[in-house]
Design a protein around this motif. Sequence first.
Motif, short mmCIF file in Angstrom:
data_model
loop_
_atom_site.label_atom_id
_atom_site.label_comp_id
_atom_site.label_asym_id
_atom_site.label_seq_id
_atom_site.Cartn_x
_atom_site.Cartn_y
_atom_site.Cartn_z
N HIS A 7 0.87 -1.18 0.00
CA HIS A 7 0.00 0.00 0.00
C HIS A 7 0.91 1.23 0.00
O HIS A 7 1.42 1.64 1.04
N ARG A 10 -0.04 4.32 2.22
CA ARG A 10 0.23 4.10 3.65
C ARG A 10 1.73 4.19 3.91
O ARG A 10 2.15 4.70 4.96
N LYS A 13 2.73 7.74 4.19
CA LYS A 13 2.35 8.25 5.52
C LYS A 13 3.36 7.80 6.57
O LYS A 13 3.79 8.60 7.41
N SER A 40 -3.74 13.87 2.38
CA SER A 40 -4.52 12.86 3.08
C SER A 40 -5.13 11.86 2.10
O SER A 40 -5.08 10.64 2.32
N GLU A 43 -2.44 9.57 0.67
CA GLU A 43 -2.00 8.53 1.62
C GLU A 43 -3.01 7.39 1.73
O GLU A 43 -2.71 6.35 2.28
N GLN A 44 -4.21 7.58 1.21
CA GLN A 44 -5.22 6.52 1.23
C GLN A 44 -5.17 5.64 -0.01
O GLN A 44 -5.76 4.57 -0.04
N LYS A 45 -4.44 6.07 -1.05
CA LYS A 45 -4.36 5.31 -2.30
C LYS A 45 -3.42 4.12 -2.16
O LYS A 45 -2.32 4.25 -1.64
#
Length: 134
Positions: A7, A10, A13, A40, A43-45
């Motif tokens: 990921h 992540r 992050k 933000s 960082e979720q991709k």
Amino acid sequence: MPTHKIHEGRNIKRFREMLGIKQDALAADLGDDWNQQKISLLEQKETIDPSLLQQVAAALKIPAAAIENFDEEQAITVISSTFNDNAAVVYNNPTINPIDKIIQLHEEKIALYERMMKEKDEMMARLEKLIQAK
């Protein structure tokens, strides 16, 4: 054995937090069209476009491969299989520890910031002298 997908968002992050960089600061480093909310979402991709990944890695001053290849599950497996019964294992391995490199880069960033602040103070003093001279 199923393959585990990395990921990338992540991982960005994780590295950002390890370096003590806030989302706002990373957004500022990436340019005017970036903000905290966009970081933000990034960082979720799970996967990130390679050119964007290169930009983010450059802003964090880490190799893009670190973001692409860091696998927390593998790291935990290595740690748990290496240390058991309070036994410490020491390997004499000449490879570069990426965490040490990240710490070194962070220290260099702090030193650069301190130099920039000193130059700013010197410039302000020169400007004050010029203003007083008029």
